[in-house]
Design a protein around this motif. Structure first.
Motif, PDB file in Angstrom:
ATOM      1  N   GLY A  60      -0.543 -14.640   1.199  1.00  0.00           N
ATOM      2  CA  GLY A  60       0.255 -13.372   0.869  1.00  0.00           C
ATOM      3  C   GLY A  60       0.875 -12.971   2.082  1.00  0.00           C
ATOM      4  N   GLY A  61       1.958 -12.048   1.869  1.00  0.00           N
ATOM      5  CA  GLY A  61       2.690 -11.743   2.887  1.00  0.00           C
ATOM      6  C   GLY A  61       4.102 -11.535   2.404  1.00  0.00           C
TER       7      GLY A  61
ATOM      8  N   GLY B 122       0.886  -9.694  -1.863  1.00  0.00           N
ATOM      9  CA  GLY B 122      -0.493 -10.510  -1.732  1.00  0.00           C
ATOM     10  C   GLY B 122      -1.595  -9.512  -2.136  1.00  0.00           C
ATOM     11  N   GLU B 123      -2.724 -10.111  -1.929  1.00  0.00           N
ATOM     12  CA  GLU B 123      -4.055  -9.609  -2.579  1.00  0.00           C
ATOM     13  C   GLU B 123      -5.060 -10.678  -1.808  1.00  0.00           C
ATOM     14  OE1 GLU B 123      -6.348  -7.955  -6.200  1.00  0.00           O
ATOM     15  OE2 GLU B 123      -4.638  -9.226  -6.583  1.00  0.00           O
TER      16      GLU B 123
ATOM     17  N   PRO C 243      -0.726   8.170  -5.942  1.00  0.00           N
ATOM     18  CA  PRO C 243      -1.350   7.570  -4.757  1.00  0.00           C
ATOM     19  C   PRO C 243      -1.577   5.998  -5.112  1.00  0.00           C
ATOM     20  CG  PRO C 243      -2.611   9.599  -5.571  1.00  0.00           C
ATOM     21  CD  PRO C 243      -1.523   9.194  -6.329  1.00  0.00           C
ATOM     22  N   MET C 244      -1.329   5.172  -4.073  1.00  0.00           N
ATOM     23  CA  MET C 244      -1.346   3.647  -4.216  1.00  0.00           C
ATOM     24  C   MET C 244      -2.217   3.203  -3.080  1.00  0.00           C
ATOM     25  SD  MET C 244       2.166   1.318  -4.400  1.00  0.00           S
ATOM     26  CE  MET C 244       2.776   1.873  -2.981  1.00  0.00           C
ATOM     27  N   THR C 245      -2.819   2.099  -3.333  1.00  0.00           N
ATOM     28  CA  THR C 245      -3.468   1.104  -2.466  1.00  0.00           C
ATOM     29  C   THR C 245      -2.519   0.377  -1.756  1.00  0.00           C
ATOM     30  OG1 THR C 245      -3.971  -0.779  -3.530  1.00  0.00           O
ATOM     31  CG2 THR C 245      -5.595   0.927  -4.009  1.00  0.00           C
ATOM     32  N   THR C 246      -3.029   0.089  -0.175  1.00  0.00           N
ATOM     33  CA  THR C 246      -1.888  -0.691   0.417  1.00  0.00           C
ATOM     34  C   THR C 246      -1.334  -1.944   0.050  1.00  0.00           C
ATOM     35  OG1 THR C 246      -3.699  -1.165   2.109  1.00  0.00           O
ATOM     36  CG2 THR C 246      -2.505   0.743   2.498  1.00  0.00           C
ATOM     37  N   TYR C 247      -2.431  -2.991  -0.730  1.00  0.00           N
ATOM     38  CA  TYR C 247      -1.964  -4.038  -1.024  1.00  0.00           C
ATOM     39  C   TYR C 247      -1.050  -4.002  -2.335  1.00  0.00           C
ATOM     40  CZ  TYR C 247      -5.186  -4.547  -5.096  1.00  0.00           C
ATOM     41  OH  TYR C 247      -5.549  -4.438  -6.495  1.00  0.00           O
ATOM     42  N   LEU C 248      -0.927  -2.942  -2.939  1.00  0.00           N
ATOM     43  CA  LEU C 248       0.233  -2.918  -3.820  1.00  0.00           C
ATOM     44  C   LEU C 248       1.418  -2.540  -3.585  1.00  0.00           C
ATOM     45  CD1 LEU C 248      -2.081  -0.964  -6.429  1.00  0.00           C
ATOM     46  CD2 LEU C 248      -1.601  -3.606  -6.433  1.00  0.00           C
TER      47      LEU C 248
ATOM     48  N   LEU D 271       1.366 -10.646  -9.811  1.00  0.00           N
ATOM     49  CA  LEU D 271       0.764  -9.511  -9.040  1.00  0.00           C
ATOM     50  C   LEU D 271       1.076  -8.162  -9.404  1.00  0.00           C
ATOM     51  CD1 LEU D 271      -1.532  -8.930  -6.935  1.00  0.00           C
ATOM     52  CD2 LEU D 271       0.088  -8.523  -5.129  1.00  0.00           C
ATOM     53  N   GLU D 272       0.475  -7.468  -9.652  1.00  0.00           N
ATOM     54  CA  GLU D 272       0.414  -6.165 -10.278  1.00  0.00           C
ATOM     55  C   GLU D 272       0.729  -5.046  -9.283  1.00  0.00           C
ATOM     56  OE1 GLU D 272      -4.167  -6.374  -9.216  1.00  0.00           O
ATOM     57  OE2 GLU D 272      -2.633  -7.730  -9.952  1.00  0.00           O
ATOM     58  N   THR D 273       1.881  -5.230  -8.464  1.00  0.00           N
ATOM     59  CA  THR D 273       2.349  -4.507  -7.478  1.00  0.00           C
ATOM     60  C   THR D 273       2.833  -3.114  -8.177  1.00  0.00           C
ATOM     61  OG1 THR D 273       4.119  -5.810  -7.717  1.00  0.00           O
ATOM     62  CG2 THR D 273       2.894  -5.768  -5.665  1.00  0.00           C
ATOM     63  N   GLN D 274       2.371  -1.899  -7.375  1.00  0.00           N
ATOM     64  CA  GLN D 274       2.114  -0.650  -8.519  1.00  0.00           C
ATOM     65  C   GLN D 274       3.411  -0.256  -9.039  1.00  0.00           C
ATOM     66  OE1 GLN D 274      -0.601   2.264  -7.399  1.00  0.00           O
ATOM     67  NE2 GLN D 274       0.500   3.802  -7.752  1.00  0.00           N
TER      68      GLN D 274
END
Length: 472
Positions: A149-150, A162-163, A220-225, A301-304
């Motif tokens: 990831g990255g 990434g996740e 709101p979103m988690t950072t990995y998204l 990946l389910e990026t928000q």
């Protein structure tokens, strides 16, 4: 006009001030440092303690010719204890300056942990801004078990995803799903490129050969998204059912792959309407997808609000439609309703996989019951039955059992409580915990509350026992 007071009066006033001071022996509380991790047993140093992030204001300038990134992030947070210092996560990039509430702050670094010491301790409940200026070449974080990831460089730019670890590869953050925040993202790139990120477009401007693309992710979103896709794309934007859709497809894709990706993307409003019938209203203002011709990361990946796909996801039309269903289902389960700890990953992947089963039935390709039976026929010695799905261990976050047995757990629940209560469980789960964080134990309690039944034995067998359960 300035008035002069008699000396005696000045002396009396000064004495009264002394008498009103703190009692002898009283000590000022300097506070304590926030923890260097969020308490996740799988990743002890991911995330940090002592504060709650409310918003990231992220400005990135990226030069594809050198892969150099120059960034400024302002992190708006609230202290959850009296803080003498706090940590951020950052992997590889160079910090140039740090301020807290506009004042220079001391900082130190140990690996991916950045410790910030403000000039004065922050009282509990205090809302504060931390501004970090940094730069460097963002890296790919390599993990032999989970995949990489990255920042993945492409022929004309970069794709960042990434996740579980990715945010710290391109901006300082509280990098754990338990701390969600809204985002403002500005990406400045050469003017002949597009720069795609999360949320809805918030305008763009061009000056001196560079274009700044602005994005707002209010929910709101988690950072990995958080994601970025920079390069040359064919961009399609439209609004339907109150949702802003934006799709970006790399024109360098093979013609057949391009056509299949475009067709699957065109079905997104239909897919969201279908999923909303089971899960409730779509939780975000934005939707869409990105597919780059290179896809070296090897996974969707389910990026928000804007999932990222690879060319391999569209080898057939059915494959393309199914993976889009999977990533869009994650917008409810995984993005809006996010994990509190990584061990509960099945709450993301099992739910999204079950959405594929429902779509397959809708498309006449096989019922959910038929899919369940095919998987259940797998021999007891199969790896499908050898894991604790609700606590698979860090190297096993993305093994097949998390997806397939996770979905089977939901179908076993459906067979046990009946369709009416089952879909009420799924829908109310998404509504009650919208924009929040959850655990497996909370889901079990929710299912028992809605169904009115003791379901402990069922979930123990399907989630926590590394052997083949009895057929429900």
């Amino acid at each position: 006009m300035v008035r002069k007071l008699p000396f005696a009066l000045i002396l009396a006033m000064s004495t009264s001030v002394v008498l009103a001071g703190p009692p002898a022996g009283a000590a000022f509380d300097p506070g304590t440092p926030g923890s260097a991790g969020a308490g996740d047993p799988y990743y002890p140093l991911d995330g940090n303690g002592g504060y709650d992030v409310k918003h990231y204001d992220l400005a990135i300038r990226y030069a594809p010719a050198s892969d150099a990134l120059a960034g400024t992030v302002t992190i708006r947070a609230r202290a959850t204890q009296r803080l003498s210092a706090f940590n951020l996560d950052l992997d590889g990039l160079t910090i140039r300056s740090v301020t807290v509430d506009g004042r220079p702050a001391k900082w130190s670094r140990d690996g991916t942990e950045v410790t910030v010491t403000p000039r004065r301790s922050l009282s509990r409940g205090h809302a504060f801004d931390t501004r970090i200026v940094y730069d460097g070449v963002p890296k790919v974080i390599q993990d032999p078990d989970l995949g990489d990831g990255g920042a993945f460089t492409t022929d004309d730019g970069v794709v960042i995803l990434g996740e579980p670890d990715v945010a710290q590869a391109w901006f300082p953050s509280n990098d754990h799903p338990s701390d969600k925040a809204s985002f403002s993202i500005a990406l400045t790139v050469p003017k002949d490129l597009q720069a795609i990120s999360n949320g809805v477009p918030a305008g763009r401007s061009t000056a001196k050969g560079w274009t700044t693309w602005r994005w707002e992710q209010r929910e709101p979103m988690t950072t990995y998204l958080a994601m970025a896709a920079i390069g040359r794309f064919d961009v399609t934007s439209y609004r339907k059912d109150g949702i802003q859709f934006l799709d970006a497809i790399d024109p360098a894709l093979p013609a057949e792959t391009y056509a299949r990706a475009a067709k699957s993307f065109a079905r997104q409003p239909e897919i969201l309407q279908f999923l909303s019938g089971y899960f409730g209203p779509y939780p975000f203002r934005a939707a869409g997808g990105v597919v780059d011709a290179e896809g070296g990361w090897g996974y969707a990946l389910e990026t928000q609000g804007r999932p990222i796909y690879t060319p391999q996801d569209f080898e057939t039309q059915e494959d393309g439609d199914s993976i889009v269903v999977h990533e869009l289902a994650h917008q409810w389960y995984g993005d809006s309703v996010a994990l509190d700890r990584w061990r509960d990953i099945w709450l993301n992947e099992g739910f999204a996989s079950y959405a594929e089963w429902l779509w397959s039935e809708h498309e006449g390709l096989g019922t959910a019951q038929e899919t369940f039976e095919q998987l259940y026929a797998t021999p007891a010695t199969s790896s499908l039955w050898q894991s604790k799905v609700a606590d698979p261990g860090p190297p096993n976050l993305f093994i097949g059992a998390v997806y397939d047995r996770g979905a089977m757990t939901l179908h076993a629940l459906r067979l046990t409580v009946g369709d009416q209560k089952f879909f009420r469980i799924l829908r109310s789960w998404a509504q009650i915990h919208r924009n929040g964080n959850v655990t497996t134990h909370e889901f079990i309690a929710h299912a028992e509350r809605v169904s009115g039944r003791d379901l402990g034995a069922l979930f123990t067998a399907w989630l926590y026992t590394p052997s083949k359960p009895a057929h429900p």
